[in-house]
Design a protein around this motif. Structure first.
Motif, PDB file in Angstrom:
ATOM      1  N   VAL A  58       0.691  -1.324   0.024  1.00 56.83           N
ATOM      2  CA  VAL A  58       0.023   0.086  -0.086  1.00 56.83           C
ATOM      3  C   VAL A  58       0.672   1.286   0.058  1.00 56.83           C
ATOM      4  O   VAL A  58       1.844   1.448   0.828  1.00 56.83           O
ATOM      5  CB  VAL A  58      -0.979   0.187   1.357  1.00 56.83           C
ATOM      6  N   LEU A  59       0.712   2.326  -1.110  1.00 49.24           N
ATOM      7  CA  LEU A  59       1.352   3.356  -1.063  1.00 49.24           C
ATOM      8  C   LEU A  59       0.747   4.518  -0.676  1.00 49.24           C
ATOM      9  O   LEU A  59      -0.452   4.689  -0.940  1.00 49.24           O
ATOM     10  CB  LEU A  59       2.013   3.741  -2.506  1.00 49.24           C
ATOM     11  N   GLU A  60       1.091   5.337   0.131  1.00 47.84           N
ATOM     12  CA  GLU A  60       0.160   6.412   0.900  1.00 47.84           C
ATOM     13  C   GLU A  60       1.090   7.744   0.960  1.00 47.84           C
ATOM     14  O   GLU A  60       2.263   7.690   0.912  1.00 47.84           O
ATOM     15  CB  GLU A  60       0.015   6.134   2.570  1.00 47.84           C
ATOM     16  N   VAL A  61       0.282   8.842   0.381  1.00 45.02           N
ATOM     17  CA  VAL A  61       0.916  10.290   0.680  1.00 45.02           C
ATOM     18  C   VAL A  61       0.301  10.855   1.630  1.00 45.02           C
ATOM     19  O   VAL A  61      -0.908  10.894   1.796  1.00 45.02           O
ATOM     20  CB  VAL A  61       0.686  10.873  -0.678  1.00 45.02           C
ATOM     21  N   PHE A  62       0.993  11.548   2.599  1.00 47.01           N
ATOM     22  CA  PHE A  62       0.534  12.113   3.604  1.00 47.01           C
ATOM     23  C   PHE A  62       0.873  13.611   3.425  1.00 47.01           C
ATOM     24  O   PHE A  62       2.008  13.906   3.015  1.00 47.01           O
ATOM     25  CB  PHE A  62       1.216  11.764   4.783  1.00 47.01           C
ATOM     26  N   ALA A  63       0.134  14.584   3.726  1.00 45.06           N
ATOM     27  CA  ALA A  63       0.581  15.938   3.556  1.00 45.06           C
ATOM     28  C   ALA A  63      -0.135  16.725   4.630  1.00 45.06           C
ATOM     29  O   ALA A  63      -1.207  16.447   5.043  1.00 45.06           O
ATOM     30  CB  ALA A  63       0.103  16.331   2.196  1.00 45.06           C
ATOM     31  N   SER A  64       0.508  18.006   4.642  1.00 44.42           N
ATOM     32  CA  SER A  64      -0.060  18.988   5.627  1.00 44.42           C
ATOM     33  C   SER A  64      -0.549  19.981   4.981  1.00 44.42           C
ATOM     34  O   SER A  64      -0.119  20.438   3.990  1.00 44.42           O
ATOM     35  CB  SER A  64       1.069  19.421   6.740  1.00 44.42           C
ATOM     36  N   GLN A  65      -1.331  21.157   5.478  1.00 40.85           N
ATOM     37  CA  GLN A  65      -1.663  22.416   5.123  1.00 40.85           C
ATOM     38  C   GLN A  65      -0.287  23.343   4.798  1.00 40.85           C
ATOM     39  O   GLN A  65      -0.459  24.158   4.111  1.00 40.85           O
ATOM     40  CB  GLN A  65      -2.764  22.861   5.968  1.00 40.85           C
ATOM     41  N   ALA A  66       0.558  22.942   5.788  1.00 47.20           N
ATOM     42  CA  ALA A  66       1.893  23.848   5.444  1.00 47.20           C
ATOM     43  C   ALA A  66       2.733  23.594   4.332  1.00 47.20           C
ATOM     44  O   ALA A  66       3.538  24.409   3.986  1.00 47.20           O
ATOM     45  CB  ALA A  66       2.774  23.741   6.612  1.00 47.20           C
ATOM     46  N   GLY A  67       2.151  22.326   3.560  1.00 46.70           N
ATOM     47  CA  GLY A  67       2.991  21.934   2.453  1.00 46.70           C
ATOM     48  C   GLY A  67       3.918  20.927   2.640  1.00 46.70           C
ATOM     49  O   GLY A  67       4.413  20.195   1.429  1.00 46.70           O
ATOM     50  N   SER A  68       4.384  20.450   3.823  1.00 50.22           N
ATOM     51  CA  SER A  68       5.040  19.263   3.707  1.00 50.22           C
ATOM     52  C   SER A  68       4.421  18.072   3.503  1.00 50.22           C
ATOM     53  O   SER A  68       3.118  17.572   3.454  1.00 50.22           O
ATOM     54  CB  SER A  68       5.523  19.118   5.411  1.00 50.22           C
ATOM     55  N   TRP A  69       5.214  16.990   2.879  1.00 42.55           N
ATOM     56  CA  TRP A  69       4.573  15.780   2.563  1.00 42.55           C
ATOM     57  C   TRP A  69       5.403  14.682   2.611  1.00 42.55           C
ATOM     58  O   TRP A  69       6.637  14.700   2.701  1.00 42.55           O
ATOM     59  CB  TRP A  69       4.139  15.881   0.907  1.00 42.55           C
ATOM     60  N   SER A  70       4.827  13.422   2.921  1.00 45.56           N
ATOM     61  CA  SER A  70       5.632  12.072   3.005  1.00 45.56           C
ATOM     62  C   SER A  70       4.851  10.966   2.261  1.00 45.56           C
ATOM     63  O   SER A  70       3.663  10.976   2.311  1.00 45.56           O
ATOM     64  CB  SER A  70       5.798  11.712   4.547  1.00 45.56           C
TER      65      SER A  70
END
Length: 100
Positions: A58-70
């Motif tokens: 399973v591939l997931e992308v996580f992101a914040s409203q500040a623009g960081s992502w993982s």
């Protein structure tokens, strides 16, 4: 971006067992729930996308409203690996009939 990636890697080394991948010693792995909790608490990142790969990962992308992502890859056995991280995330949606 390098500073953020190093911070994530150093934080992961505390609560998780770090297992370097054969492909890259920069990849950090551990229990998915620990990784998701770390991303939420430290970076305010929540899931924004998910997909299933051919071998059942399973591939997931996580992101914040500040623009960081993982980007996190979870194996069928539940082990998750941080495979990429960065800044300036922007959500893009496809408008029907207009390719991006």
């Amino acid at each position: 971006m390098i500073h953020r990636s190093l911070a994530v890697l150093s934080l992961l080394s505390l609560p998780l067992l770090i297992e370097p991948s054969a492909a890259s010693a920069q990849i950090s792995c551990g229990p998915r729930d620990h990784l998701v909790k770390l991303l939420a608490e430290q970076y305010k990142e929540d899931p924004v996308g998910i997909g299933l790969t051919q071998p059942g990962q399973v591939l997931e992308v996580f992101a914040s409203q500040a623009g960081s992502w993982s980007m996190v890859m979870t194996m069928p056995d539940g082990k998750a690996c941080l495979i990429a991280a960065g800044d300036n995330w922007e959500m893009v949606t496809k408008i029907k009939g207009n390719p991006i």
